[in-house]
Design a protein around this motif. Sequence first.
Motif, PDB file in Angstrom:
ATOM      1  N   ILE A  14      -7.973 -26.250 -56.876  1.00 22.63           N
ATOM      2  CA  ILE A  14      -7.218 -26.758 -55.739  1.00 22.63           C
ATOM      3  C   ILE A  14      -6.935 -25.621 -54.770  1.00 22.63           C
ATOM      4  O   ILE A  14      -7.061 -24.453 -55.113  1.00 22.63           O
ATOM      5  CB  ILE A  14      -5.883 -27.421 -56.179  1.00 22.63           C
ATOM      6  N   GLY A  15      -6.541 -25.988 -53.551  1.00 23.29           N
ATOM      7  CA  GLY A  15      -6.157 -24.983 -52.566  1.00 23.29           C
ATOM      8  C   GLY A  15      -7.298 -24.593 -51.634  1.00 23.29           C
ATOM      9  O   GLY A  15      -8.475 -24.806 -51.929  1.00 23.29           O
ATOM     10  N   GLY A  16      -6.918 -23.999 -50.502  1.00 22.80           N
ATOM     11  CA  GLY A  16      -7.870 -23.635 -49.462  1.00 22.80           C
ATOM     12  C   GLY A  16      -8.926 -22.627 -49.876  1.00 22.80           C
ATOM     13  O   GLY A  16     -10.122 -22.830 -49.611  1.00 22.80           O
ATOM     14  N   GLY A 170      -1.467 -26.639 -50.687  1.00 21.17           N
ATOM     15  CA  GLY A 170      -1.576 -26.070 -52.021  1.00 21.17           C
ATOM     16  C   GLY A 170      -0.212 -26.021 -52.679  1.00 21.17           C
ATOM     17  O   GLY A 170      -0.035 -26.382 -53.840  1.00 21.17           O
ATOM     18  N   ASN A 171       0.777 -25.563 -51.891  1.00 21.28           N
ATOM     19  CA  ASN A 171       2.155 -25.494 -52.361  1.00 21.28           C
ATOM     20  C   ASN A 171       3.088 -25.902 -51.231  1.00 21.28           C
ATOM     21  O   ASN A 171       2.945 -25.441 -50.092  1.00 21.28           O
ATOM     22  CB  ASN A 171       2.520 -24.071 -52.811  1.00 21.28           C
ATOM     23  N   VAL A 172       4.036 -26.772 -51.553  1.00 21.54           N
ATOM     24  CA  VAL A 172       5.063 -27.179 -50.587  1.00 21.54           C
ATOM     25  C   VAL A 172       6.357 -26.515 -51.019  1.00 21.54           C
ATOM     26  O   VAL A 172       6.890 -26.803 -52.100  1.00 21.54           O
ATOM     27  CB  VAL A 172       5.225 -28.712 -50.560  1.00 21.54           C
ATOM     28  N   LYS A 173       6.851 -25.608 -50.185  1.00 18.90           N
ATOM     29  CA  LYS A 173       8.050 -24.860 -50.576  1.00 18.90           C
ATOM     30  C   LYS A 173       8.776 -24.374 -49.334  1.00 18.90           C
ATOM     31  O   LYS A 173       8.222 -24.365 -48.226  1.00 18.90           O
ATOM     32  CB  LYS A 173       7.673 -23.667 -51.458  1.00 18.90           C
ATOM     33  N   GLY A 174      10.041 -23.991 -49.544  1.00 17.45           N
ATOM     34  CA  GLY A 174      10.819 -23.372 -48.478  1.00 17.45           C
ATOM     35  C   GLY A 174      11.679 -24.346 -47.699  1.00 17.45           C
ATOM     36  O   GLY A 174      11.378 -25.531 -47.574  1.00 17.45           O
ATOM     37  N   PRO A 242      -5.388 -22.649 -42.521  1.00 20.27           N
ATOM     38  CA  PRO A 242      -5.384 -23.687 -43.562  1.00 20.27           C
ATOM     39  C   PRO A 242      -6.584 -24.628 -43.497  1.00 20.27           C
ATOM     40  O   PRO A 242      -6.836 -25.265 -42.476  1.00 20.27           O
ATOM     41  CB  PRO A 242      -4.078 -24.438 -43.308  1.00 20.27           C
ATOM     42  N   ASN A 243      -7.308 -24.716 -44.614  1.00 14.89           N
ATOM     43  CA  ASN A 243      -8.450 -25.617 -44.694  1.00 14.89           C
ATOM     44  C   ASN A 243      -8.047 -27.065 -44.471  1.00 14.89           C
ATOM     45  O   ASN A 243      -8.794 -27.848 -43.876  1.00 14.89           O
ATOM     46  CB  ASN A 243      -9.130 -25.487 -46.063  1.00 14.89           C
ATOM     47  N   ALA A 244      -6.866 -27.442 -44.963  1.00 11.33           N
ATOM     48  CA  ALA A 244      -6.430 -28.829 -44.851  1.00 11.33           C
ATOM     49  C   ALA A 244      -6.292 -29.249 -43.389  1.00 11.33           C
ATOM     50  O   ALA A 244      -6.589 -30.394 -43.031  1.00 11.33           O
ATOM     51  CB  ALA A 244      -5.110 -29.032 -45.588  1.00 11.33           C
ATOM     52  N   VAL A 245      -5.840 -28.342 -42.541  1.00  8.63           N
ATOM     53  CA  VAL A 245      -5.725 -28.635 -41.109  1.00  8.63           C
ATOM     54  C   VAL A 245      -7.110 -28.869 -40.513  1.00  8.63           C
ATOM     55  O   VAL A 245      -7.324 -29.808 -39.736  1.00  8.63           O
ATOM     56  CB  VAL A 245      -4.994 -27.490 -40.374  1.00  8.63           C
ATOM     57  N   ILE A 246      -8.069 -28.025 -40.881  1.00  7.71           N
ATOM     58  CA  ILE A 246      -9.430 -28.157 -40.358  1.00  7.71           C
ATOM     59  C   ILE A 246     -10.080 -29.430 -40.874  1.00  7.71           C
ATOM     60  O   ILE A 246     -10.784 -30.136 -40.139  1.00  7.71           O
ATOM     61  CB  ILE A 246     -10.252 -26.907 -40.731  1.00  7.71           C
ATOM     62  N   GLU A 247      -9.830 -29.770 -42.135  1.00  4.70           N
ATOM     63  CA  GLU A 247     -10.344 -31.018 -42.693  1.00  4.70           C
ATOM     64  C   GLU A 247      -9.780 -32.221 -41.948  1.00  4.70           C
ATOM     65  O   GLU A 247     -10.497 -33.191 -41.679  1.00  4.70           O
ATOM     66  CB  GLU A 247     -10.006 -31.097 -44.178  1.00  4.70           C
ATOM     67  N   ALA A 248      -8.484 -32.155 -41.607  1.00  7.65           N
ATOM     68  CA  ALA A 248      -7.867 -33.246 -40.868  1.00  7.65           C
ATOM     69  C   ALA A 248      -8.496 -33.397 -39.488  1.00  7.65           C
ATOM     70  O   ALA A 248      -8.830 -34.510 -39.054  1.00  7.65           O
ATOM     71  CB  ALA A 248      -6.358 -33.000 -40.745  1.00  7.65           C
ATOM     72  N   LEU A 249      -8.683 -32.291 -38.781  1.00  7.43           N
ATOM     73  CA  LEU A 249      -9.310 -32.343 -37.458  1.00  7.43           C
ATOM     74  C   LEU A 249     -10.706 -32.961 -37.543  1.00  7.43           C
ATOM     75  O   LEU A 249     -11.069 -33.818 -36.730  1.00  7.43           O
ATOM     76  CB  LEU A 249      -9.388 -30.942 -36.858  1.00  7.43           C
TER      77      LEU A 249
END
Length: 334
Positions: A14-16, A170-174, A242-249
């Motif tokens: 998992i993760g970018g 990958g991780n949601v924190k803060g 972040p890969n997830a942002v690019i995947e979304a686009l």
Amino acid sequence: DSKVVVFPHRPSRIGGPGSFQTHLESKLVEDGHIVSYASDKIRVKPDTVLIVGGTRKVFWLLLQKLRGVRIVHRLDGKNWQESMANDGFLRMFKSRLINYLLWGIKSCLADAVIYQSKFIESIWNKKEFPDKSGSKRGHIIYNSVPLHIFYPIGKDCIKNNVFEIVCIEGNVKGSPAIKILRSIHKLQVNVFGQVSNEVLDSFEKNPKTNILFQGEVERDYVPRALSGFKIFLNLETNPPCPNAVIEALAAGVPVIGFDSGSLKELVGDGGIVLAYGSANSWSLEPPDCELLNNCIEDITSNYGYYSQNARKRAELMFSLDTMYQKYCEVLFKI
């Protein structure tokens, strides 16, 4: 000619970084090159070693350096959240030690350095981590995705569209993530990824019915998670690339988030990046969320416009074929 490219580690599930390495390995093999790992202990001398992020295999890297193998270091962001003093001395010490290890690999062992974004280049070349290697070794190459896997699905506008917000991390924190999620009032929010105890405790003590934590997501499921009328909400503070942002686009999903890290650099007109406000993102102070819901409404009201822009931006900047060609130029010194 076929080349031998060795990675210190296998890609993570998992993760970018794992997603990036998986895509790059597939293209290398497809092109006739040989992909191997340090643990394979192959006898053939590698043409190139590619370090994705960091590695503890420093002595192995030194051996490859002595053998005359070309070493390329793809740098991620610094370990900064864990290095904050309020996380405890041991975690702070370990995180800073890792940062200096990465800097040592970059400055002393790497023949070339690849930064994922202009933001990453800037933070690694500040006074704390000066670039003594010369500008010729540095290359900015954005992450990418296979556009034939990530493409718009179910985005044809009809009456009474049902919109949802999706977060894939990958991780949601803060505390910034907590405030951002709590600021969303109308739409359902599906959060995928590992979630810190701090975030979970906050929503267990004071639940919000529209926020759903879905756990970790397998890489193959991500295109499905992005199908339909989705809006991607970035929760990462100071994201490197972040890969997830690019995947979304690429999937035609408009992105919304706050201006920290590389987000504005990536999103362009494929969504809305709000000003962070007077808060300090490097201290994990939450952003100003006052306009967040208004911007979400703007996207839902003009979904076709933002969705098309998102896809066009991915085609222009984040094609896997383009990234692969640029990596080959650095890996094989073309």
